[in-house]
Motif scaffolding. Structure first.
Motif, short mmCIF file in Angstrom:
data_model
loop_
_atom_site.label_atom_id
_atom_site.label_comp_id
_atom_site.label_asym_id
_atom_site.label_seq_id
_atom_site.Cartn_x
_atom_site.Cartn_y
_atom_site.Cartn_z
N ALA A 295 3.95 -1.38 4.02
CA ALA A 295 3.53 -0.59 2.85
C ALA A 295 3.19 -1.52 1.69
N THR B 207 -4.94 -2.10 -1.58
CA THR B 207 -5.56 -0.92 -2.17
C THR B 207 -5.43 -0.88 -3.68
N VAL C 249 -0.17 -2.79 2.05
CA VAL C 249 -1.13 -1.74 1.71
C VAL C 249 -1.30 -1.68 0.19
N VAL D 165 1.47 7.59 2.71
CA VAL D 165 1.93 7.27 4.05
C VAL D 165 2.74 8.44 4.61
N VAL E 216 1.48 4.85 -2.59
CA VAL E 216 1.35 4.47 -1.18
C VAL E 216 2.42 5.18 -0.35
N VAL F 234 -5.38 4.45 2.37
CA VAL F 234 -4.37 3.92 3.27
C VAL F 234 -4.90 3.89 4.69
N GLU G 272 -4.79 8.84 0.52
CA GLU G 272 -4.64 8.88 1.97
C GLU G 272 -5.81 8.20 2.64
#
Lengths: 160, 160
Positions: free
Chosen positions: B60, B67, B63, B78, B74, B48, B45
């Motif tokens: 996403a 990451t 992301v 999210v 993810v 993100v 978390e």
DNA sequence: CCGCTATAGTTACAATTGAAACTAAATCGC
DNA sequence: GCGATTTAGTTTCAATTGTAACTATAGCGG
């Protein structure tokens, strides 16, 4: 008005804990699949085998120290290795709680194969690094390690 | 007869993947507990939030790229952040599959607190390292990373 | 247009994990 | 000696994780 924001532009790529984590996970994953494919060993099992092979006889607690794994993980890895006949476990004479671990013949056989593979991995990995770089890397890791240990100790830390 | 053994004396402490893994896990664990205590954020978390805060709006999938986490992780992170009202999610006009993520007011607030903490962590951690050492460490990690990526590619590797 | 393949993201399920409770043996204080 | 505490190791349970299957939309070939 473009200035009320401090506009920190925080870049995850430059954040050391993140970088460490990403690279380490890649490395671990890559090599775990080799151990797995070659001998059906998961990482915790591999580690236990490695330290027992080098330092037997050894108690589970000593394995914990040497591998930096908690005792639950070690207990489970040992159980699997014993079940597969790679490890032998006998009670210590003086203290009936500890069980001394050592390699069985089958375990030694696997160990003899595992060590060269570890060396090959190490070699392939550090091929990218000069000996000096490798040494500096290890030194930097040590420093981080003791730094973290120190911060852990002090309950109250700079960013609390 | 003491010589039939090659007596490899394999020492786990000098094995780079192991060393990496131990130090990284210590670092991660230490800092995860801070995020957790301060904002109730788990590592996925936190990550993100950090990238969305810096690069919103973002899908996403983007992301995932930034990451290095897989899409399941993810997706779950999210979902939790949205549920907590930190993240906003809206469908993209041109492609109804993607959802663009951005910080809600509450999310921005947390983000503004999270970034300084990250900087503090980074600072405390690299206090142990000179700027040069830090740079070398990051460079070495990059090299390892590309080295591993390369080995991954070639299905057939030196130690198969 | 319509079937086919690819992509974004979620859900289901099984395996791994860690925290805490637990068992058994040892040691300490008295 | 013997109850109280500590230590070695295991087990239980809940949470996290990864793989694979799934849903829904897009884009491509004809």
């Amino acid at each position: 008005m473009t200035s009320p924001e401090p506009a920190p532009e925080f870049n995850l790529e430059d954040f050391l804990p993140y970088r460490l984590s990403v690279v380490t996970n890649r490395v671990s994953r890559a090599f775990a699949s080799r151990y797995e494919a070659a001998w059906g060993l998961a990482i915790p099992e591999w580690r236990v085998l490695a330290v027992v092979g080098s330092f037997a006889p050894l108690s589970a607690a000593e394995v914990c120290d040497r591998t930096a794994m908690d005792k639950v993980k070690v207990s489970r890895a040992v159980a699997r290795l014993v079940r597969r006949g790679l490890l032998e476990r006998r009670r210590d004479g003086s203290d009936q709680r500890v069980q001394l671990l050592s390699l069985g013949p089958k375990g030694r056989e696997v160990y003899e194969g595992v060590v060269p593979m570890a060396r090959a991995i190490e070699g392939a990995l550090t091929a990218a690094l000069s000996p000096g770089e490798r040494k500096n890397l290890l030194r930097a890791l040590d420093k981080l390690d003791s730094c973290v240990a120190e911060l852990e100790d002090r309950a109250t830390s700079p960013w609390d």
